[in-house]
Motif scaffolding. Structure first.
Motif, mmCIF file in Angstrom:
data_model
loop_
_atom_site.group_PDB
_atom_site.id
_atom_site.type_symbol
_atom_site.label_atom_id
_atom_site.label_comp_id
_atom_site.label_asym_id
_atom_site.label_seq_id
_atom_site.Cartn_x
_atom_site.Cartn_y
_atom_site.Cartn_z
ATOM 1 N N LYS A 3 -2.211 0.540 -8.662
ATOM 2 C CA LYS A 3 -3.094 -0.009 -6.992
ATOM 3 C C LYS A 3 -4.556 -0.660 -7.851
ATOM 4 O O LYS A 3 -4.674 0.270 -7.920
ATOM 5 C CB LYS A 3 -3.758 0.806 -5.921
ATOM 6 C CG LYS A 3 -3.662 -0.042 -4.668
ATOM 7 C CD LYS A 3 -3.907 1.100 -3.432
ATOM 8 C CE LYS A 3 -3.774 0.153 -2.156
ATOM 9 N NZ LYS A 3 -5.577 -0.097 -2.007
ATOM 10 N N ALA A 26 13.503 -0.669 -0.625
ATOM 11 C CA ALA A 26 13.438 -0.984 0.516
ATOM 12 C C ALA A 26 13.830 -1.714 1.664
ATOM 13 O O ALA A 26 12.810 -2.577 2.300
ATOM 14 C CB ALA A 26 12.727 -0.158 1.618
ATOM 15 N N ALA A 83 0.515 9.104 -2.518
ATOM 16 C CA ALA A 83 1.541 10.025 -1.394
ATOM 17 C C ALA A 83 2.506 9.585 -1.408
ATOM 18 O O ALA A 83 3.431 11.028 -1.082
ATOM 19 C CB ALA A 83 1.067 9.191 0.208
ATOM 20 N N GLU A 98 10.781 2.820 -5.842
ATOM 21 C CA GLU A 98 9.496 2.176 -6.171
ATOM 22 C C GLU A 98 9.914 0.659 -6.237
ATOM 23 O O GLU A 98 10.613 0.287 -7.190
ATOM 24 C CB GLU A 98 8.304 2.789 -7.206
ATOM 25 C CG GLU A 98 7.424 1.937 -7.269
ATOM 26 C CD GLU A 98 6.638 1.386 -6.509
ATOM 27 O OE1 GLU A 98 5.995 2.562 -6.000
ATOM 28 O OE2 GLU A 98 5.993 0.526 -6.291
ATOM 29 N N ASP A 130 -1.898 6.271 3.463
ATOM 30 C CA ASP A 130 -2.100 4.373 4.000
ATOM 31 C C ASP A 130 -1.179 4.715 5.246
ATOM 32 O O ASP A 130 -1.252 3.696 6.119
ATOM 33 C CB ASP A 130 -2.162 3.580 3.166
ATOM 34 C CG ASP A 130 -3.533 3.697 2.429
ATOM 35 O OD1 ASP A 130 -4.633 4.510 2.819
ATOM 36 O OD2 ASP A 130 -3.893 2.369 2.611
ATOM 37 N N SER A 161 3.187 5.661 -5.166
ATOM 38 C CA SER A 161 1.771 5.482 -5.326
ATOM 39 C C SER A 161 1.967 7.056 -5.148
ATOM 40 O O SER A 161 2.238 8.088 -5.309
ATOM 41 C CB SER A 161 1.366 4.140 -4.684
ATOM 42 O OG SER A 161 -0.136 5.157 -5.031
ATOM 43 N N GLY A 216 -9.080 7.740 1.592
ATOM 44 C CA GLY A 216 -7.834 6.773 1.516
ATOM 45 C C GLY A 216 -6.342 7.551 0.830
ATOM 46 O O GLY A 216 -5.780 8.296 0.421
ATOM 47 N N CYS A 217 -7.125 7.588 -0.789
ATOM 48 C CA CYS A 217 -6.921 8.161 -1.795
ATOM 49 C C CYS A 217 -6.206 9.522 -1.625
ATOM 50 O O CYS A 217 -5.194 10.136 -1.726
ATOM 51 C CB CYS A 217 -7.192 8.599 -2.925
ATOM 52 S SG CYS A 217 -7.879 6.259 -4.036
ATOM 53 N N PHE A 227 -12.493 7.096 -5.230
ATOM 54 C CA PHE A 227 -13.851 7.965 -5.399
ATOM 55 C C PHE A 227 -12.653 8.562 -4.555
ATOM 56 O O PHE A 227 -12.405 8.528 -3.332
ATOM 57 C CB PHE A 227 -15.333 7.322 -4.947
ATOM 58 C CG PHE A 227 -15.747 7.749 -4.522
ATOM 59 C CD1 PHE A 227 -17.111 8.640 -5.546
ATOM 60 C CD2 PHE A 227 -16.143 8.718 -2.706
ATOM 61 C CE1 PHE A 227 -17.806 9.602 -5.510
ATOM 62 C CE2 PHE A 227 -17.414 9.940 -2.956
ATOM 63 C CZ PHE A 227 -18.377 10.343 -3.770
ATOM 64 N N ARG A 240 -7.781 3.756 -11.305
ATOM 65 C CA ARG A 240 -5.970 4.069 -10.966
ATOM 66 C C ARG A 240 -5.096 3.783 -11.717
ATOM 67 O O ARG A 240 -3.844 3.953 -11.760
ATOM 68 C CB ARG A 240 -6.055 3.520 -9.889
ATOM 69 C CG ARG A 240 -6.536 3.869 -8.769
ATOM 70 C CD ARG A 240 -6.387 4.835 -7.717
ATOM 71 N NE ARG A 240 -4.691 4.412 -7.357
ATOM 72 C CZ ARG A 240 -4.103 3.958 -6.197
ATOM 73 N NH1 ARG A 240 -5.451 3.892 -4.656
ATOM 74 N NH2 ARG A 240 -3.001 4.247 -5.228
ATOM 75 N N CYS A 254 -8.945 -0.728 -5.380
ATOM 76 C CA CYS A 254 -9.153 0.130 -5.089
ATOM 77 C C CYS A 254 -10.137 1.290 -5.943
ATOM 78 O O CYS A 254 -9.904 0.633 -7.452
ATOM 79 C CB CYS A 254 -8.370 1.701 -5.113
ATOM 80 S SG CYS A 254 -8.476 3.015 -4.682
ATOM 81 N N SER A 255 -11.503 1.616 -5.678
ATOM 82 C CA SER A 255 -12.839 1.854 -6.276
ATOM 83 C C SER A 255 -12.483 4.013 -6.723
ATOM 84 O O SER A 255 -13.141 3.730 -6.855
ATOM 85 C CB SER A 255 -14.090 1.875 -5.499
ATOM 86 O OG SER A 255 -13.901 1.994 -4.381
#
Ligand SMILES: Cc1cc2nc3c(=O)[nH]c(=O)nc-3n(C[C@H](O)[C@H](O)[C@H](O)COP(=O)(O)OP(=O)(O)OC[C@H]3O[C@@H](n4cnc5c(N)ncnc54)[C@H](O)[C@@H]3O)c2cc1C
Length: 435
Positions: A55, A138, A27, A46, A298, A25, A310-311, A61, A113, A58-59
């Motif tokens: 995702k 994983a 990060a 992934e 995150d 994603s 967060g993004c 911004f 997203r 999620c907004s």
């Protein structure tokens, strides 16, 4: 170049890369791009088999403070070409709107997203040295004593592969399995709100192009302009409001937004996706590194989405990580030195912000100093500009707040004096709700 080996001791196949990044994603992709560009070989793992996965809650911004990192990554132009929107903030408070002048405000960037995630994943795929491995989850870590030396992944058919590496990066989100498997120290902090929201097409909230937040203390709502002329309306009420949202999320969202001051035009708009929400969002603060291991996005710090960081932090932490460990991965210094450099930088850049954000996440009401600051920022442009620099994460809290608080107290004292002189009536030009 990665080495592959069809059969390993465990029976499955194995391969060797310099780095294994778990999670493709924001990060994970940004870390892989940074390391690939530094000449390092990366397996980017992934669990979703779909290259267009994204995702859903999620907004998106992305605060102004993270935009320079997006530019350095080379992602800003593709974001804008995909319909991204640059937007400054205004915040409603019981004392009026905080609205820094357009030429001194920070500009965030907004792209759904469903467009952003595939965009950055494609950029990672095209980066020399990066091998994207979709549909691999994983499952366990390979260790030599305390040191992490790789990851065992399982594909959708149940086949296992051992990926050996000098460094494993956990970019696997707020519930990081990598952090858990490694036994990384984690502090979990309470969250007293929940989130619901949806995209709407229709008239834009005024003034067009600005993101609006309503600090309803302790309730919260927002309207984010985004690509395709859509507006994302989101709310984060305290948990006591949950039953009405569980009963009928759409009606509860519409009623909540239609009830807020200077109501935006949600009732004149058409919802274009399902109303989605997240109920449990504890904040997590983890130690960012261990021998042979680093956490980004995150997986390192998960903080309250109310402040929309967060993004951006996922992308920034990826940049700090790849810059910090690249010399070691090229053989120029011990890996632990690079990891320690990353830990220090991550802590110095984000710990203060994370502390202030997590402190308000309980669902509590604003403290007296917070009320003083918000009131002054609504009354005075100079305070609004400093407040915006802090709120958009372009300035660190410590020094900024130390400078802003005396200014805020002076503004509020002048305001109180003017009120007294006016016989208790609000001074001319003060908002109706000013107290
Ligand atoms: C309600 C809500 C609203 C939000 N709004 C905003 C906002 O407006 N602005 C903002 O900046 N942030 C917002 N956020 C936060 C933002 O969504 C996250 O901070 C951001 O997505 C973190 O990116 P990441 O790459 O670290 O992790 P994620 O985006 O969570 O990605 C983790 C990746 O790891 C993969 N993965 C997980 N486990 C494994 C495994 N075992 N093996 C392989 N792959 C695995 C997942 O499939 C996923 O692709 C919001 C969050 C919530 C909950």
């Amino acid at each position: 170049m990665p080495e592959t080996n069809p059969t390993s001791k465990s029976g499955g196949s194995s391969s060797r890369h310099d780095v294994v990044v778990v999670g493709a994603s924001l990060a994970g992709c940004a870390t892989a791009i940074g390391l690939g560009r530094a000449g390092v070989s990366v397996a980017l793992v992934e669990k979703s088999p779909d290259p267009s996965s994204f995702k859903r809650i999620c907004s998106h911004f992305i605060q102004a403070g993270s935009v320079p990192a997006i530019e350095r990554l080379g992602l800003l132009d593709p974001i804008m070409a995909a319909g991204g929107v640059r937007t400054a903030m205004r915040a409603w408070t019981p004392w009026g709107w905080i609205e820094p002048p357009a030429d001194r405000a920070g500009y965030a960037v907004n792209l759904r997203r469903e467009r952003l995630d595939p965009l950055i994943r494609e950029m990672a795929t095209e980066t020399p040295g990066v091998e994207l491995m979709l549909g691999r989850t994983a499952r366990s870590l390979v260790r030599d004593g305390e040191t992490v030396e790789g990851v065992v992944v399982r594909d959708v058919d149940g086949e296992e592969t051992t990926l050996h590496a000098r460094l494993v990066v956990g970019a696997d989100g707020r519930d990081s399995q990598i952090a858990e498997m490694a036994g990384v120290a984690t502090k979990t902090l309470p969250h007293g709100r929940f989130a619901y929201g949806a995209y709407f097409e229709g008239p834009a909230p005024a003034p067009e192009g600005r993101t609006a937040l309503w600090m309803l203390d302790p309730q919260w709502a927002a309207a984010f302009p985004t690509d395709d002329g859509l507006t994302f309306y989101g709310v984060m009420p305290t948990k006591d409001r949950l039953p009405e949202f569980k009963r009928d999320p759409e009606a509860a969202l519409l009623n909540f937004i239609a009830d807020i001051p200077d109501t935006p035009p949600i009732r004149e708009s058409r919802r274009v996706n399902e109303v989605t929400g997240k109920i449990e969002m504890p904040n997590k603060v983890r130690v960012q590194v261990a021998p042979g291991l680093a956490l980004a996005g995150d997986a390192a710090f998960t903080v309250d989405p109310l402040f929309g960081v967060g993004c951006g932090w996922a992308l920034q932490s990826a940049e700090w990580l790849s810059e910090s460990v690249a010399p070691a991965l090229r053989g120029e210094e011990p890996l632990q030195q690079g990891l320690e450099r990353y830990r220090r930088r991550h802590t110095s850049e984000l710990r203060g912000h994370a502390y202030t954000i997590n402190d308000y996440a309980t669902g509590r009401r604003m403290s007296p100093p917070e009320r003083a600051l918000f009131a002054a920022a609504a009354r005075d442009d100079r305070v609004a500009v400093g407040f915006d620099a802090f709120g958009t994460r372009r300035a660190k809290p410590g020094r900024t707040l130390a400078k802003l608080m005396p200014q805020a107290l002076a503004v509020n004292a002048r305001h109180a004096l003017a009120r007294r002189r006016a016989g208790g009536r609000p001074p001319v030009g003060a908002p109706q709700s000013a107290q």
